[in-house]
Scaffold this motif. Sequence first.
Motif, PDB file in Angstrom:
ATOM      1  N   GLY A 142       2.858  -0.693  -8.073  1.00  0.00           N
ATOM      2  CA  GLY A 142       4.065  -1.135  -8.760  1.00  0.00           C
ATOM      3  C   GLY A 142       5.288  -1.293  -7.895  1.00  0.00           C
ATOM      4  N   LEU A 143       5.187  -1.001  -6.619  1.00  0.00           N
ATOM      5  CA  LEU A 143       6.321  -1.192  -5.710  1.00  0.00           C
ATOM      6  C   LEU A 143       6.672  -2.677  -5.658  1.00  0.00           C
ATOM      7  CD1 LEU A 143       8.074   0.432  -3.571  1.00  0.00           C
ATOM      8  CD2 LEU A 143       6.460  -0.437  -1.870  1.00  0.00           C
ATOM      9  N   ARG A 144       7.939  -3.003  -5.875  1.00  0.00           N
ATOM     10  CA  ARG A 144       8.353  -4.408  -5.927  1.00  0.00           C
ATOM     11  C   ARG A 144       8.969  -4.826  -4.592  1.00  0.00           C
ATOM     12  NH1 ARG A 144       8.859  -6.924 -10.765  1.00  0.00           N
ATOM     13  NH2 ARG A 144      10.767  -8.050 -10.139  1.00  0.00           N
ATOM     14  N   ILE A 145       8.344  -5.825  -3.986  1.00  0.00           N
ATOM     15  CA  ILE A 145       8.769  -6.319  -2.674  1.00  0.00           C
ATOM     16  C   ILE A 145       8.999  -7.821  -2.770  1.00  0.00           C
ATOM     17  CG2 ILE A 145       8.122  -6.604  -0.254  1.00  0.00           C
ATOM     18  CD1 ILE A 145       8.573  -3.697  -0.978  1.00  0.00           C
ATOM     19  N   VAL A 163      -0.157  -9.481   3.481  1.00  0.00           N
ATOM     20  CA  VAL A 163       0.374  -9.454   2.122  1.00  0.00           C
ATOM     21  C   VAL A 163      -0.756  -9.271   1.113  1.00  0.00           C
ATOM     22  CG1 VAL A 163       1.489 -10.868   0.335  1.00  0.00           C
ATOM     23  CG2 VAL A 163       2.459 -10.776   2.643  1.00  0.00           C
ATOM     24  N   ALA A 164      -1.866  -9.957   1.326  1.00  0.00           N
ATOM     25  CA  ALA A 164      -3.009  -9.845   0.415  1.00  0.00           C
ATOM     26  C   ALA A 164      -3.553  -8.417   0.390  1.00  0.00           C
ATOM     27  CB  ALA A 164      -4.100 -10.831   0.817  1.00  0.00           C
ATOM     28  N   ARG A 165      -3.628  -7.784   1.545  1.00  0.00           N
ATOM     29  CA  ARG A 165      -4.128  -6.405   1.599  1.00  0.00           C
ATOM     30  C   ARG A 165      -3.178  -5.451   0.890  1.00  0.00           C
ATOM     31  NH1 ARG A 165      -5.502  -5.003   7.683  1.00  0.00           N
ATOM     32  NH2 ARG A 165      -6.219  -3.062   6.682  1.00  0.00           N
ATOM     33  N   LEU A 166      -1.888  -5.672   1.043  1.00  0.00           N
ATOM     34  CA  LEU A 166      -0.912  -4.821   0.367  1.00  0.00           C
ATOM     35  C   LEU A 166      -0.926  -5.057  -1.146  1.00  0.00           C
ATOM     36  CD1 LEU A 166       1.960  -5.226   2.983  1.00  0.00           C
ATOM     37  CD2 LEU A 166       0.680  -3.127   2.536  1.00  0.00           C
ATOM     38  N   ALA A 167      -1.105  -6.303  -1.542  1.00  0.00           N
ATOM     39  CA  ALA A 167      -1.194  -6.605  -2.970  1.00  0.00           C
ATOM     40  C   ALA A 167      -2.415  -5.934  -3.585  1.00  0.00           C
ATOM     41  CB  ALA A 167      -1.245  -8.118  -3.188  1.00  0.00           C
ATOM     42  N   ALA A 168      -3.509  -5.918  -2.839  1.00  0.00           N
ATOM     43  CA  ALA A 168      -4.722  -5.261  -3.328  1.00  0.00           C
ATOM     44  C   ALA A 168      -4.514  -3.752  -3.487  1.00  0.00           C
ATOM     45  CB  ALA A 168      -5.881  -5.546  -2.381  1.00  0.00           C
ATOM     46  N   ALA A 169      -3.558  -3.201  -2.737  1.00  0.00           N
ATOM     47  CA  ALA A 169      -3.247  -1.770  -2.827  1.00  0.00           C
ATOM     48  C   ALA A 169      -2.242  -1.468  -3.934  1.00  0.00           C
ATOM     49  CB  ALA A 169      -2.721  -1.266  -1.493  1.00  0.00           C
ATOM     50  N   GLY A 170      -1.794  -2.503  -4.654  1.00  0.00           N
ATOM     51  CA  GLY A 170      -0.919  -2.281  -5.800  1.00  0.00           C
ATOM     52  C   GLY A 170       0.509  -2.774  -5.659  1.00  0.00           C
ATOM     53  N   VAL A 171       0.887  -3.280  -4.478  1.00  0.00           N
ATOM     54  CA  VAL A 171       2.250  -3.773  -4.288  1.00  0.00           C
ATOM     55  C   VAL A 171       2.458  -5.039  -5.114  1.00  0.00           C
ATOM     56  CG1 VAL A 171       3.938  -4.622  -2.618  1.00  0.00           C
ATOM     57  CG2 VAL A 171       2.362  -2.784  -1.968  1.00  0.00           C
ATOM     58  N   VAL A 172       3.584  -5.131  -5.780  1.00  0.00           N
ATOM     59  CA  VAL A 172       3.941  -6.309  -6.558  1.00  0.00           C
ATOM     60  C   VAL A 172       4.881  -7.167  -5.716  1.00  0.00           C
ATOM     61  CG1 VAL A 172       5.091  -7.167  -8.629  1.00  0.00           C
ATOM     62  CG2 VAL A 172       3.707  -5.080  -8.740  1.00  0.00           C
ATOM     63  N   PHE A 173       4.443  -8.384  -5.406  1.00  0.00           N
ATOM     64  CA  PHE A 173       5.266  -9.269  -4.588  1.00  0.00           C
ATOM     65  C   PHE A 173       5.985 -10.285  -5.471  1.00  0.00           C
ATOM     66  CE2 PHE A 173       2.293  -7.704  -1.361  1.00  0.00           C
ATOM     67  CZ  PHE A 173       3.203  -7.329  -0.382  1.00  0.00           C
ATOM     68  N   VAL A 174       7.274 -10.475  -5.194  1.00  0.00           N
ATOM     69  CA  VAL A 174       8.136 -11.350  -5.979  1.00  0.00           C
ATOM     70  C   VAL A 174       8.616 -12.488  -5.082  1.00  0.00           C
ATOM     71  CG1 VAL A 174      10.201 -11.485  -7.408  1.00  0.00           C
ATOM     72  CG2 VAL A 174       8.891  -9.340  -7.311  1.00  0.00           C
ATOM     73  N   GLU A 175       8.266 -13.722  -5.454  1.00  0.00           N
ATOM     74  CA  GLU A 175       8.714 -14.889  -4.686  1.00  0.00           C
ATOM     75  C   GLU A 175      10.198 -15.133  -4.954  1.00  0.00           C
ATOM     76  OE1 GLU A 175       6.866 -16.723  -2.636  1.00  0.00           O
ATOM     77  OE2 GLU A 175       4.794 -16.111  -3.098  1.00  0.00           O
ATOM     78  N   LEU A 176      10.979 -15.313  -3.886  1.00  0.00           N
ATOM     79  CA  LEU A 176      12.433 -15.462  -3.995  1.00  0.00           C
ATOM     80  C   LEU A 176      12.906 -16.709  -3.262  1.00  0.00           C
ATOM     81  CD1 LEU A 176      13.378 -11.791  -3.071  1.00  0.00           C
ATOM     82  CD2 LEU A 176      13.205 -12.724  -5.369  1.00  0.00           C
ATOM     83  N   ARG A 224      15.318  -6.537  -8.853  1.00  0.00           N
ATOM     84  CA  ARG A 224      14.853  -5.141  -8.890  1.00  0.00           C
ATOM     85  C   ARG A 224      13.783  -4.874  -7.821  1.00  0.00           C
ATOM     86  NH1 ARG A 224      12.004  -4.212 -12.939  1.00  0.00           N
ATOM     87  NH2 ARG A 224      11.769  -6.341 -13.723  1.00  0.00           N
ATOM     88  N   ILE A 225      14.101  -5.278  -6.610  1.00  0.00           N
ATOM     89  CA  ILE A 225      13.150  -5.095  -5.515  1.00  0.00           C
ATOM     90  C   ILE A 225      13.620  -3.989  -4.571  1.00  0.00           C
ATOM     91  CG2 ILE A 225      12.215  -7.440  -5.597  1.00  0.00           C
ATOM     92  CD1 ILE A 225      14.064  -8.150  -3.274  1.00  0.00           C
ATOM     93  N   ASP A 226      12.638  -3.325  -3.958  1.00  0.00           N
ATOM     94  CA  ASP A 226      12.932  -2.243  -3.016  1.00  0.00           C
ATOM     95  C   ASP A 226      13.210  -2.765  -1.617  1.00  0.00           C
ATOM     96  OD1 ASP A 226      12.284   0.541  -4.378  1.00  0.00           O
ATOM     97  OD2 ASP A 226      10.821  -0.899  -5.126  1.00  0.00           O
ATOM     98  N   ALA A 227      12.612  -3.895  -1.274  1.00  0.00           N
ATOM     99  CA  ALA A 227      12.759  -4.426   0.079  1.00  0.00           C
ATOM    100  C   ALA A 227      12.303  -5.875   0.089  1.00  0.00           C
ATOM    101  CB  ALA A 227      11.936  -3.607   1.080  1.00  0.00           C
ATOM    102  N   LEU A 228      12.657  -6.565   1.161  1.00  0.00           N
ATOM    103  CA  LEU A 228      12.163  -7.908   1.441  1.00  0.00           C
ATOM    104  C   LEU A 228      11.082  -7.815   2.508  1.00  0.00           C
ATOM    105  CD1 LEU A 228      15.620  -9.715   1.739  1.00  0.00           C
ATOM    106  CD2 LEU A 228      14.041  -9.864  -0.195  1.00  0.00           C
TER     107      LEU A 228
END
Length: 484
Positions: free
Chosen positions: A256-259, A281-294, A384-388
């Motif tokens: 659920g971490l939003r990046i 990015v794909a590996r991190l997404a598979a680990a649960g990170v939520v990526f937000v296109e900006l 509502r993102i933690d980092a870019l």
Amino acid sequence: MTWTVDEQLALTATQAVVAIQQGRLAATDYVATLLARAAALSTLNALTALNMEGALDAAKRIDALSAAEKTRLPLAGLPVVVKDNINTVGLQTSAATPALENFVPSSNAPSVQRLVDAGAIVLGKANMHELAFGITSTNLASHAGPVRNPYDPSLIPGGSSGGTAAAIAARIAPAGLGTDTGGSTRIPAALTGTAGFRPSVGNGGRARRYHDPHAVVPISRTRDTVGPMARTVADIALLDGVIAGDTTLPAVSLAGLRIGLPAPLWEGLERALESVARAAVARLAAAGVVFVELDMPGLIELNDKVSSPVALHEPVDDVPAWLVANNAPVKTVVDIAARIACPDVRSAYDAIIADVFASQYDAAMHTWRPQLQQLYDATFNTHRIDALLFPTTILAAVPIDEMNGSSTVTIDDGETLDEMAAFLRNTDPASNAGIPGLSLPAGMTQDGRPVGIELDGPTGSDRRLLAIGIAFEQILGSLAAPAL
């Protein structure tokens, strides 16, 4: 226990400190091993000076301490290299330029002193791009030479903190200090498979995480900062905690971490590099990170209105102030410029002496920089993102140009770009906004060149950003050591 050379060279900074604190590794043995490594790999030109006698004496003092005394030193016996534009007592601070090649400061920079007080040992001074005005570390000064990338000595290691990065990647030292004005810790980290950190600067004052007034040969009081470099983000966090006096690391869950993925910093990438970054990015997404296109509209344009007016006007006052405060052998910008060795740096100093950006400076500082900072603030808050997250550089390491120190580069289908502008494109905006940035390894291209990805966070979020980086490196892993 008896350690082999290979076992010592493989130690991270954190592992080395624990081994010395526990009495399993003698600091003198470890320092001797690294000094020998530095001598054996001298053709990398990673260092401008070795502190052989001083480092061994400091190691002996660490070994003479009791177990309890070592435990109270968070960096007990840790050898570090320090970029040659950061003040070090008893060792040259030349900024890799001829006018300062024999200058020795009377005191350490505060960041260096905090490391030493915590038990660190200065192994030597690290080579760099002359006067920190470049991204290749192709030093043409007679006493140095181009820093070479340990993964392929024909390639640049990035800059301007290329010597620190090369020494760390080559296992000459487990960690060290660089400086960062527009990307100078993060670019070389990306190109050498290491980690590099730019701490918060904000608008100065309490927002500035590290305070080293008149202790670094300057470019810009607004943008300059010392930054730790190491092979792992955990080691960056260790050094940062000592320098800033803040050792807390918040818990981070990847689920659920939003990046945010800022579109302007994902465009125009070298294909080989983009493939590695997208896979990360794909590996991190598979680990649960939520990526937000900006979109972040106007990011590059705003940055361009800030960058050169600040970096090429502030040295008019900042360089002489450092020279006078440190009783340096020369006193003016003209004195420095007269002996500059690298054509690209000489061109920058010509612009400084002519003060060509004076008329644009006020607007850069009071209009465009606040707007750039507001863009970042709105991006973090609205989404509502933690980092870019983005590739630290738009291309991986390129060949060294030993004639001019800087040149043009070509990407994929023949597009020719200015080398410095290309490598600075993704790191420069965070520098101008004063926010923290962290580069960590993402992997390697098929032809064996390291690729870095960068995390940027809001001003003051340094420890959380490092905690996120530690969580990411547990998924992405670290690079194998270069074959040297």
